[in-house]
Design a protein around this motif. Sequence first.
Motif, PDB file in Angstrom:
ATOM      1  N   PHE A   4     -22.644   6.595   5.716  1.00 40.68           N
ATOM      2  CA  PHE A   4     -21.925   7.102   6.883  1.00 40.68           C
ATOM      3  C   PHE A   4     -22.057   6.072   8.002  1.00 40.68           C
ATOM      4  O   PHE A   4     -22.054   6.417   9.183  1.00 40.68           O
ATOM      5  N   GLU A   5     -22.164   4.800   7.602  1.00 39.30           N
ATOM      6  CA  GLU A   5     -22.446   3.737   8.573  1.00 39.30           C
ATOM      7  C   GLU A   5     -21.293   3.529   9.539  1.00 39.30           C
ATOM      8  O   GLU A   5     -21.486   3.311  10.719  1.00 39.30           O
ATOM      9  N   ASN A   6     -20.061   3.556   9.023  1.00 34.03           N
ATOM     10  CA  ASN A   6     -18.888   3.444   9.889  1.00 34.03           C
ATOM     11  C   ASN A   6     -17.676   3.999   9.145  1.00 34.03           C
ATOM     12  O   ASN A   6     -17.795   4.490   8.017  1.00 34.03           O
ATOM     13  N   ASP A   7     -16.507   3.900   9.762  1.00 33.26           N
ATOM     14  CA  ASP A   7     -15.299   4.457   9.161  1.00 33.26           C
ATOM     15  C   ASP A   7     -14.392   3.375   8.576  1.00 33.26           C
ATOM     16  O   ASP A   7     -13.198   3.589   8.391  1.00 33.26           O
ATOM     17  N   TYR A   8     -14.955   2.229   8.251  1.00 32.25           N
ATOM     18  CA  TYR A   8     -14.178   1.186   7.582  1.00 32.25           C
ATOM     19  C   TYR A   8     -14.997   0.487   6.497  1.00 32.25           C
ATOM     20  O   TYR A   8     -14.768  -0.681   6.175  1.00 32.25           O
ATOM     21  N   MET A   9     -15.939   1.225   5.911  1.00 33.35           N
ATOM     22  CA  MET A   9     -16.788   0.655   4.852  1.00 33.35           C
ATOM     23  C   MET A   9     -16.025   0.470   3.547  1.00 33.35           C
ATOM     24  O   MET A   9     -16.293  -0.453   2.777  1.00 33.35           O
ATOM     25  N   THR A  10     -15.092   1.396   3.260  1.00 34.22           N
ATOM     26  CA  THR A  10     -14.338   1.290   2.015  1.00 34.22           C
ATOM     27  C   THR A  10     -13.005   0.603   2.277  1.00 34.22           C
ATOM     28  O   THR A  10     -12.637   0.338   3.422  1.00 34.22           O
ATOM     29  N   GLY A  11     -12.262   0.350   1.203  1.00 25.88           N
ATOM     30  CA  GLY A  11     -11.017  -0.406   1.321  1.00 25.88           C
ATOM     31  C   GLY A  11      -9.881   0.401   1.908  1.00 25.88           C
ATOM     32  O   GLY A  11      -9.973   0.909   3.026  1.00 25.88           O
ATOM     33  N   ALA A  12      -8.790   0.538   1.154  1.00 26.66           N
ATOM     34  CA  ALA A  12      -7.599   1.214   1.680  1.00 26.66           C
ATOM     35  C   ALA A  12      -7.314   2.490   0.909  1.00 26.66           C
ATOM     36  O   ALA A  12      -7.698   2.645  -0.252  1.00 26.66           O
ATOM     37  N   HIS A  13      -6.625   3.391   1.558  1.00 27.72           N
ATOM     38  CA  HIS A  13      -6.190   4.628   0.922  1.00 27.72           C
ATOM     39  C   HIS A  13      -5.342   4.292  -0.311  1.00 27.72           C
ATOM     40  O   HIS A  13      -4.541   3.349  -0.285  1.00 27.72           O
ATOM     41  N   PRO A  14      -5.486   5.038  -1.409  1.00 29.40           N
ATOM     42  CA  PRO A  14      -4.746   4.721  -2.641  1.00 29.40           C
ATOM     43  C   PRO A  14      -3.239   4.601  -2.455  1.00 29.40           C
ATOM     44  O   PRO A  14      -2.591   3.761  -3.098  1.00 29.40           O
ATOM     45  N   LYS A  15      -2.642   5.412  -1.589  1.00 27.92           N
ATOM     46  CA  LYS A  15      -1.192   5.331  -1.403  1.00 27.92           C
ATOM     47  C   LYS A  15      -0.783   4.008  -0.773  1.00 27.92           C
ATOM     48  O   LYS A  15       0.312   3.493  -1.050  1.00 27.92           O
ATOM     49  N   ILE A  16      -1.654   3.447   0.055  1.00 22.07           N
ATOM     50  CA  ILE A  16      -1.368   2.133   0.629  1.00 22.07           C
ATOM     51  C   ILE A  16      -1.471   1.050  -0.438  1.00 22.07           C
ATOM     52  O   ILE A  16      -0.616   0.159  -0.530  1.00 22.07           O
ATOM     53  N   LEU A  17      -2.500   1.129  -1.255  1.00 24.78           N
ATOM     54  CA  LEU A  17      -2.647   0.149  -2.335  1.00 24.78           C
ATOM     55  C   LEU A  17      -1.465   0.222  -3.304  1.00 24.78           C
ATOM     56  O   LEU A  17      -0.988  -0.807  -3.798  1.00 24.78           O
ATOM     57  N   GLU A  18      -0.983   1.421  -3.572  1.00 27.66           N
ATOM     58  CA  GLU A  18       0.171   1.581  -4.456  1.00 27.66           C
ATOM     59  C   GLU A  18       1.395   0.883  -3.872  1.00 27.66           C
ATOM     60  O   GLU A  18       2.110   0.162  -4.582  1.00 27.66           O
ATOM     61  N   ARG A  19       1.635   1.080  -2.579  1.00 29.00           N
ATOM     62  CA  ARG A  19       2.798   0.436  -1.950  1.00 29.00           C
ATOM     63  C   ARG A  19       2.652  -1.072  -1.930  1.00 29.00           C
ATOM     64  O   ARG A  19       3.631  -1.805  -2.141  1.00 29.00           O
ATOM     65  N   LEU A  20       1.448  -1.564  -1.676  1.00 29.34           N
ATOM     66  CA  LEU A  20       1.245  -3.014  -1.681  1.00 29.34           C
ATOM     67  C   LEU A  20       1.504  -3.588  -3.067  1.00 29.34           C
ATOM     68  O   LEU A  20       2.096  -4.666  -3.212  1.00 29.34           O
ATOM     69  N   ALA A  21       1.063  -2.884  -4.105  1.00 32.16           N
ATOM     70  CA  ALA A  21       1.284  -3.344  -5.477  1.00 32.16           C
ATOM     71  C   ALA A  21       2.769  -3.289  -5.838  1.00 32.16           C
ATOM     72  O   ALA A  21       3.306  -4.227  -6.460  1.00 32.16           O
ATOM     73  N   GLU A  22       3.434  -2.197  -5.446  1.00 32.20           N
ATOM     74  CA  GLU A  22       4.855  -2.041  -5.774  1.00 32.20           C
ATOM     75  C   GLU A  22       5.706  -3.145  -5.157  1.00 32.20           C
ATOM     76  O   GLU A  22       6.704  -3.576  -5.746  1.00 32.20           O
ATOM     77  N   THR A  23       5.336  -3.613  -3.976  1.00 33.18           N
ATOM     78  CA  THR A  23       6.147  -4.594  -3.243  1.00 33.18           C
ATOM     79  C   THR A  23       5.632  -6.021  -3.396  1.00 33.18           C
ATOM     80  O   THR A  23       6.176  -6.940  -2.782  1.00 33.18           O
ATOM     81  N   ASN A  24       4.611  -6.206  -4.224  1.00 29.46           N
ATOM     82  CA  ASN A  24       3.897  -7.478  -4.281  1.00 29.46           C
ATOM     83  C   ASN A  24       4.792  -8.668  -4.615  1.00 29.46           C
ATOM     84  O   ASN A  24       4.603  -9.762  -4.068  1.00 29.46           O
ATOM     85  N   LEU A  25       5.759  -8.495  -5.502  1.00 27.46           N
ATOM     86  CA  LEU A  25       6.568  -9.630  -5.953  1.00 27.46           C
ATOM     87  C   LEU A  25       7.882  -9.763  -5.189  1.00 27.46           C
ATOM     88  O   LEU A  25       8.710 -10.614  -5.522  1.00 27.46           O
ATOM     89  N   GLU A  26       8.078  -8.946  -4.179  1.00 24.97           N
ATOM     90  CA  GLU A  26       9.287  -9.079  -3.372  1.00 24.97           C
ATOM     91  C   GLU A  26       9.206 -10.325  -2.495  1.00 24.97           C
ATOM     92  O   GLU A  26       8.157 -10.633  -1.938  1.00 24.97           O
TER      93      GLU A  26
END
Length: 342
Positions: A4-26
């Motif tokens: 509970f050290e801070n609110d940015y210890m983990t990466g990104a919300h899964p829906k954001i990662l999905e969108r980044l992956a979907e658009t990666n080769l554009e």
Amino acid sequence: MISFENDYMTGAHPKILERLAETNLEHLAGYGMDPYCESAAQKIRTACECPDAGVAFLTGGTQTNSIVISSMLRDYEGVIAAVSGHISVHEAGAIESGGHKVLEIPHKSGKIEPDTLKKYISGFYEDSNHEHMVFPGMVYLSYPTEYGTLYTKEELTEISDICRFFQIPLYIDGARLGYGLMSRLSSLTLPEIARLCDVFYIGGTKTGALCGEAVVFTKQNMPLHFMTSVKKRGALLAKGRLIGIQFDTLFSNNLYFEISRHVIDMSEELKVIFHEKNIPFYLESPTNQQFMLLENKRIRQLEDQVGFSFWEKYDDTHTVVRFAAGWSTSLEDLHALRNILS
């Protein structure tokens, strides 16, 4: 180990990662000139009910504070902030390095009180030597504050009126804006924030994004050639799409607000646990940061099992520590903490 050290210890919300992956080769234009950045900006304008707002995407909170403040102030002006304000304490002198003094004034649980602000600015102009001093050129607030506390609609309206009277801009640091808006004690909405201030930013880094913040200029007041200033100070990504796609996702289907509401729910349960275990609060906030007063010997017992952050020394045997909930905090994390504190 749970954290509970801070609110940015983990990466990104899964829906954001999905969108980044979907658009990666554009193949997309750089520096924020892509359709995702424009779509995100339009969604933010709609959410703020501010159709003419200027929206810019920057890499992080410190860069955003530094660039917004330096680009809006004249060279003889400083920025008013609470002594506890983020720019006053935890930004390594970033504002001062740009040639602008942080004009610190007292606070109450992280909040600047309207009367204190008015007396400070009035007192400045009543001083016959004020031409030899740093002029107050902007007011900086955080919503929520560094202590997780919230300005009421009445308080923010009064501060906004003071800024209008003295003709200086009101700037709101919204690194954790979603948690303030979704707090069960909030009396403000996003459109009201936009109406009452001159510029603010919507935090992505601390609200489910990998990185990035969205600056919103609400009065058709984006400084001339603002993006040139952003690039000059190293906060403009060549692959601007990376921030645009994230904010386009956050402001689709209310994801930003759903993430924030989840975090508030987890923080409320976190408070229940501390009350159950009779652990004293230094400050019990209505948002996602809780400040606990722990004996130093208990800190040593806990720190191998749970992560939390040092806030300030209280006395020779006690320390104020912070527990923060984030987008990935789960009921399982809270159950584990309850067992550790048994």
